[in-house]
Design an enzyme around this catalytic site. Structure first.
Site, PDB file in Angstrom:
ATOM      1  N   HIS A  25       0.824  -1.289   0.286  1.00  0.00           N
ATOM      2  CA  HIS A  25      -0.126  -0.048   0.236  1.00  0.00           C
ATOM      3  C   HIS A  25       0.844   1.395   0.012  1.00  0.00           C
ATOM      4  O   HIS A  25       0.392   2.162  -0.798  1.00  0.00           O
ATOM      5  CB  HIS A  25      -1.048   0.066   1.203  1.00  0.00           C
ATOM      6  N   HIS A  83      -8.885  -2.349  -5.135  1.00  0.00           N
ATOM      7  CA  HIS A  83      -8.176  -2.592  -4.200  1.00  0.00           C
ATOM      8  C   HIS A  83      -6.902  -3.483  -4.688  1.00  0.00           C
ATOM      9  O   HIS A  83      -5.824  -3.186  -4.640  1.00  0.00           O
ATOM     10  CB  HIS A  83      -8.592  -3.067  -2.885  1.00  0.00           C
ATOM     11  N   ASP A 114      -3.138  -2.714  -5.032  1.00  0.00           N
ATOM     12  CA  ASP A 114      -2.182  -3.724  -4.683  1.00  0.00           C
ATOM     13  C   ASP A 114      -1.000  -4.091  -5.904  1.00  0.00           C
ATOM     14  O   ASP A 114       0.228  -4.007  -5.619  1.00  0.00           O
ATOM     15  CB  ASP A 114      -2.555  -5.307  -4.157  1.00  0.00           C
ATOM     16  N   HIS A 128      -0.232 -11.092  -4.870  1.00  0.00           N
ATOM     17  CA  HIS A 128       1.373 -10.823  -4.759  1.00  0.00           C
ATOM     18  C   HIS A 128       2.415 -11.577  -5.184  1.00  0.00           C
ATOM     19  O   HIS A 128       3.375 -11.132  -5.672  1.00  0.00           O
ATOM     20  CB  HIS A 128       1.612 -10.536  -3.093  1.00  0.00           C
TER      21      HIS A 128
END
Length: 304
Positions: A78, A237, A241, A264
């Site tokens: 973030h 969101h 990310d 991720h």
């Protein structure tokens, strides 16, 4: 010359790590040209600042965590997304615990901090990474790819079979030639399912999570008071990310990024694949502002 950026003055904030539940003090400081984004665990007497790099992302369970010589700095995505959104190249990040504070679960509090500190140009050209050929990585049915594009755009699809998601778009695309990061992306919060909380906490995750910093979903709906900030906040969101994960490269990308059910781990795998193929990218600078792709023309203004 299209210049590098840093902070005008240091700024500090405190908060709680989303996964560790540990109180953290975060200090953001100006840094010299070409020093990049550096992290420093100031609570560890023998630790030294280190420059962020995709090879340092060695834990991707629910976040992007740097591990260098057994020194951990977790949940950086973030903050990195906020750096990307404001065009910051050189910042020293000091933290006194193993994880960034989660704040409200979005990048907006970090944007506020950075703008409060002030942002200034530096006497060196900003270095971009231009993608020269398509590159794609897969994990089962999940995939991410980078393609040549004279600008910066992102597209992402999530796929959750849950009633709360059926009312929300699960695909979103933004071209930063006509999209403002702060307005469209920065306020989108992380989300989680209430039925997963016990499992996550048993595995050392989500110990600092609550409805002040996570969009919480039960069997049927979002249970946070006030609901969602955007109709499609979930996928926005994930874009937030991805932008943060990609900025771990240390330079803004001139490219198109797209993905399906990415996270991720896959984002980091894509960066490593890019760096492993020298023919797939090049570093570029611009001496004339008019030569810079329009995606970067509308970076938020500098401190005056």
């Amino acid at each position: 010359m299209f210049q590098q950026r840093t902070l005008k003055s240091p700024i500090r904030a405190t908060g709680v790590g989303l996964h560790s539940g540990v109180k953290t003090t975060l200090t953001l400081k100006p840094a010299p040209v070409d020093s990049g984004i550096r992290f420093h665990r100031v609570d560890l007497p023998d630790s030294q600042p280190f420059r962020v790099h995709p090879d340092q992302v060695n834990d991707t369970r629910m976040s992007s965590t740097l591990v260098v010589d057994q020194v951990r700095v977790g949940t950086i995505e973030h903050l990195m997304s906020a750096f990307a959104g404001l065009g910051l190249d050189n910042v020293l990040v000091e933290v006194d615990a193993q994880e960034m504070p989660i704040m409200d679960g979005s990048a907006a509090p970090f944007i506020y901090l950075l703008q409060s500190a002030g942002i200034v140009d530096q006497a060196a050209a900003k270095r971009f990474v231009r993608v020269k050929k398509p590159l794609e990585v897969h994990d089962g049915d999940k995939w991410v790819k980078l393609e040549p594009h004279e600008g910066y755009k992102v597209q992402l699809t999530i796929d959750f079979q849950h009633p709360a998601f059926k009312k929300s778009s699960q695909t979103v695309a933004f071209d930063f030639a006509d999209t403002n990061y702060i307005d469209a992306i920065a306020r989108a919060r992380t989300f989680g399912f209430i039925h997963e909380v016990e499992y996550l906490r048993a595995n050392g995750l989500a110990r600092g999570g609550n409805m002040d910093n996570v969009v919480v979903i039960d069997e049927y709906r979002v249970i946070n008071e006030g609901g969602l900030r955007f109709e499609d906040e979930f996928v926005r969101h994930k874009i937030l990310d991805a932008i943060g994960d990609l900025y771990i490269l240390g330079h803004p990308l001139i490219a198109s990024f797209s993905g399906f059910k990415s996270g991720h781990a896959l984002n980091n795998k894509l960066l490593r694949a890019l760096l492993a193929d020298p023919d797939s990218y090049e570093f570029v600078t611009f001496t004339r502002r008019e030569d810079v792709p329009s995606s970067f023309h509308e970076l938020p203004p500098l401190d005056i």
